[in-house]
Design a protein around this motif. Sequence first.
Motif, mmCIF file in Angstrom:
data_model
loop_
_atom_site.group_PDB
_atom_site.id
_atom_site.type_symbol
_atom_site.label_atom_id
_atom_site.label_comp_id
_atom_site.label_asym_id
_atom_site.label_seq_id
_atom_site.Cartn_x
_atom_site.Cartn_y
_atom_site.Cartn_z
ATOM 1 N N TYR A 109 -29.733 4.722 9.024
ATOM 2 C CA TYR A 109 -28.388 4.140 9.007
ATOM 3 C C TYR A 109 -27.648 4.514 7.726
ATOM 4 N N ASP A 110 -26.325 4.522 7.831
ATOM 5 C CA ASP A 110 -25.442 4.612 6.674
ATOM 6 C C ASP A 110 -24.789 3.250 6.473
ATOM 7 N N THR A 111 -24.395 2.965 5.248
ATOM 8 C CA THR A 111 -23.647 1.735 5.018
ATOM 9 C C THR A 111 -22.244 1.894 5.607
ATOM 10 N N HIS A 112 -21.727 0.822 6.169
ATOM 11 C CA HIS A 112 -20.436 0.878 6.849
ATOM 12 C C HIS A 112 -19.317 0.314 5.982
ATOM 13 N N THR A 113 -18.137 0.890 6.155
ATOM 14 C CA THR A 113 -16.961 0.386 5.443
ATOM 15 C C THR A 113 -16.156 -0.568 6.326
ATOM 16 N N LYS A 199 -21.165 -6.188 14.996
ATOM 17 C CA LYS A 199 -21.151 -7.235 13.974
ATOM 18 C C LYS A 199 -20.663 -8.590 14.481
ATOM 19 N N GLU A 224 -28.347 1.128 13.424
ATOM 20 C CA GLU A 224 -27.070 0.443 13.195
ATOM 21 C C GLU A 224 -27.165 -1.015 13.639
ATOM 22 N N ILE A 227 -28.797 -3.307 10.887
ATOM 23 C CA ILE A 227 -28.047 -3.737 9.705
ATOM 24 C C ILE A 227 -26.821 -4.575 10.071
ATOM 25 N N SER A 228 -26.713 -4.969 11.334
ATOM 26 C CA SER A 228 -25.552 -5.742 11.787
ATOM 27 C C SER A 228 -25.704 -7.239 11.521
ATOM 28 N N GLN A 287 -34.404 -1.105 3.823
ATOM 29 C CA GLN A 287 -34.030 -0.034 2.898
ATOM 30 C C GLN A 287 -34.729 1.284 3.218
ATOM 31 N N SER A 290 -32.685 3.639 5.378
ATOM 32 C CA SER A 290 -31.376 4.159 4.976
ATOM 33 C C SER A 290 -31.443 5.676 4.957
#
Length: 305
Positions: A109-113, A199, A224, A227-228, A287, A290
């Motif tokens: 996953y990537d961190t989301h904006t 989310k 994804e 990390i929601s 982590q 990631s």
Amino acid sequence: PSVQYLDTYIDDYHIQTVITSGPPHSLHLIGMELQKRAGVKWIADFRDPWTTIGYHKQLKLTNFAKQKHKALEKKVLQSANQIIVTSSVTKKEFEQVTSKPIAVITNGYDTHTVSKPPLDTFFSLAHIGSLLAKRNPKVLWQVLKELVDENKDFAKDLQLHFVGSVSEDVLASIDSFGLSNYVYNHSYVTHNKAIEFQKKSQILLLIEVDSEETKCIIPGKLFEYMISNRPILALGPEASDIETLIKETNTGVYFNYHDHEALKKTLIKYYGAFQEGTLQAHAIGLQKYSRKNLTEILSKLILWE
């Protein structure tokens, strides 16, 4: 032509390591030839299995062609300096064929904006992505039907959101259980919009085909989902890599297609938590999945550390 061009390119730019990534697995044959000609170290990256992937049986290959595929797969696995796979199930499968080192590097996953939207006020179950005919968990529709009939509040609060393509067979199955009025079909949306759904939904559905060949399949959306901060409710084959990941990260629950009672108990538990405003996931150890961390692992393989 590819080998000839790349052989010259490798010599001109003093390249020491070549990575081939398949499918298509024919790319590994190019890597194998470059290893012979140019003397480079070769990493063979399998994003999916070769001869045991689900669709392989549907190719209608002759017996000769099947044996040719198996022979080429074995040759690649026994020739590469390093092998990368995306699942532990595939690693175990390949270890029966080769003694070469095999690393498991999953998707990640990537961190989301995308800003966090408010949670749905309904008891929403959302599936993000394509829901094909073979991904039709009738046991889930049966359980939801029973809960709708048994609990008026549940019937009032339930919503089913499908974000992406949904098979007509799946929709017909849902209709046969009298649940069509609870369905909200959003078709395709942008990636950011899909993240919003992840989310804000109360529960995220992850459905995999119930077959031996899909035990090693780990859809990218799982990471994804993880990390929601929303609980994942997944269905698929026994002893799958999805099950292992969900349990390891404490991001939800996993069921087989025959787990009627356990599935029903979990949904009752989740609905109670929803009513109390306490429904959420309690993830641990994310982590390591990631993309930054996974890329660091890959870089060490490339540098032969």
